[in-house]
Design a protein around this motif. Sequence first.
Motif, PDB file in Angstrom:
ATOM      1  N   ALA A   1      54.280  74.600  83.350  1.00  0.00           N
ATOM      2  CA  ALA A   1      55.646  74.963  82.948  1.00  0.00           C
ATOM      3  C   ALA A   1      56.620  74.800  84.110  1.00  0.00           C
ATOM      4  O   ALA A   1      57.733  74.276  83.937  1.00  0.00           O
ATOM      5  N   VAL A   2      56.235  75.225  85.306  1.00  0.00           N
ATOM      6  CA  VAL A   2      57.127  75.088  86.467  1.00  0.00           C
ATOM      7  C   VAL A   2      57.270  73.616  86.848  1.00  0.00           C
ATOM      8  O   VAL A   2      58.376  73.161  87.170  1.00  0.00           O
ATOM      9  N   GLU A   3      56.183  72.865  86.804  1.00  0.00           N
ATOM     10  CA  GLU A   3      56.284  71.424  87.096  1.00  0.00           C
ATOM     11  C   GLU A   3      57.287  70.764  86.166  1.00  0.00           C
ATOM     12  O   GLU A   3      58.152  70.010  86.608  1.00  0.00           O
ATOM     13  N   ARG A   4      57.186  71.069  84.895  1.00  0.00           N
ATOM     14  CA  ARG A   4      58.091  70.455  83.905  1.00  0.00           C
ATOM     15  C   ARG A   4      59.523  70.922  84.091  1.00  0.00           C
ATOM     16  O   ARG A   4      60.461  70.151  83.917  1.00  0.00           O
ATOM     17  N   MET A   5      59.701  72.189  84.428  1.00  0.00           N
ATOM     18  CA  MET A   5      61.054  72.694  84.693  1.00  0.00           C
ATOM     19  C   MET A   5      61.680  71.910  85.834  1.00  0.00           C
ATOM     20  O   MET A   5      62.824  71.475  85.753  1.00  0.00           O
ATOM     21  N   LEU A   6      60.927  71.718  86.900  1.00  0.00           N
ATOM     22  CA  LEU A   6      61.459  71.020  88.069  1.00  0.00           C
ATOM     23  C   LEU A   6      61.629  69.523  87.801  1.00  0.00           C
ATOM     24  O   LEU A   6      62.588  68.915  88.283  1.00  0.00           O
ATOM     25  N   GLN A   7      60.735  68.916  87.021  1.00  0.00           N
ATOM     26  CA  GLN A   7      60.866  67.495  86.684  1.00  0.00           C
ATOM     27  C   GLN A   7      62.108  67.258  85.858  1.00  0.00           C
ATOM     28  O   GLN A   7      62.785  66.240  86.027  1.00  0.00           O
ATOM     29  N   ALA A   8      62.422  68.182  84.983  1.00  0.00           N
ATOM     30  CA  ALA A   8      63.602  68.034  84.117  1.00  0.00           C
ATOM     31  C   ALA A   8      64.887  68.028  84.934  1.00  0.00           C
ATOM     32  O   ALA A   8      65.910  67.543  84.488  1.00  0.00           O
ATOM     33  N   GLN A   9      64.821  68.580  86.140  1.00  0.00           N
ATOM     34  CA  GLN A   9      66.005  68.647  86.993  1.00  0.00           C
ATOM     35  C   GLN A   9      66.247  67.360  87.762  1.00  0.00           C
ATOM     36  O   GLN A   9      67.322  67.129  88.262  1.00  0.00           O
ATOM     37  N   SER A  10      65.202  66.562  87.938  1.00  0.00           N
ATOM     38  CA  SER A  10      65.374  65.362  88.787  1.00  0.00           C
ATOM     39  C   SER A  10      65.863  64.174  88.017  1.00  0.00           C
ATOM     40  O   SER A  10      66.048  64.138  86.879  1.00  0.00           O
TER      41      SER A  10
END
Length: 186
Positions: free
Chosen positions: A177-186
Motif C-alpha cells: 500500500a505504501v509503495e503504491r501510494m508513493l508510486q502514484a506521486q511520481s
Amino acid sequence: MARDAEATKERILAAATDEFSAHGFAGGRVERIAAKAQSNVRMIYAYYGGKSGLFDATLAAALRRMAENVPPRPEDLAGWAGDVFDHHQRFPEVLRLSMWAQLERPEATAEPSDIYRNKALAVATDAAQPLSAVDVLVFIYAIAQAWQLSPKGLTGLDEYENDGDGDAARRQAVVTAVERMLQAQS
C-alpha cells in the motif's frame, strides 16, 4: 539497603505502561502501579508529580522507544511502514497508550516535537512529491496501524485469517500500500 532511583523509575514506568495501556488514564490506578512496581504511591508523586505526570511520562517514553527502535528510512519508506507494523505487533501497548491519550488526554498525545521534526526531515524526499513530509508520515502511520485499529469482525473476513501466516501477509499488504501510494506521486 540502598535505593536505586533509576531502577525504581524504570519499574514504575513499566508498571504504568501495563496499567495505562489496559485501563487508560481514567481507569488506571496509581495504587496498582505502585504495587506492581514494588514501590509506593508516595514515590510516584515524588518522581512524576502525580497520575497526569506519570501518564505523560509513560506515553513519552513509549513513543521515544518506538522512534529509536523504528527510525524512518527515507530510502525505503515502504519497508519502514512494514517495520512500524512489526513494532505494533510486538509492542501493542504503544498504540493502545496513544489511543487512550487521544481519547482522554489529547494534550499528551504528541511525540516530542524534535522526534516529529526529525521524522519529517527524514521523509522529505522527492519520491513523496506532491505530498508534504507530514502527509507522508500521517499516511504511513495510518496504513501501518490499520490492522491493529480495525474491528475484529472486519479483519476476520480476510483470507489471511486461516492460512497460518496472517501477520506476514498483512505486513506485505502494508508495504504494498505504501509503495503504491508513493508510486502514484511520481
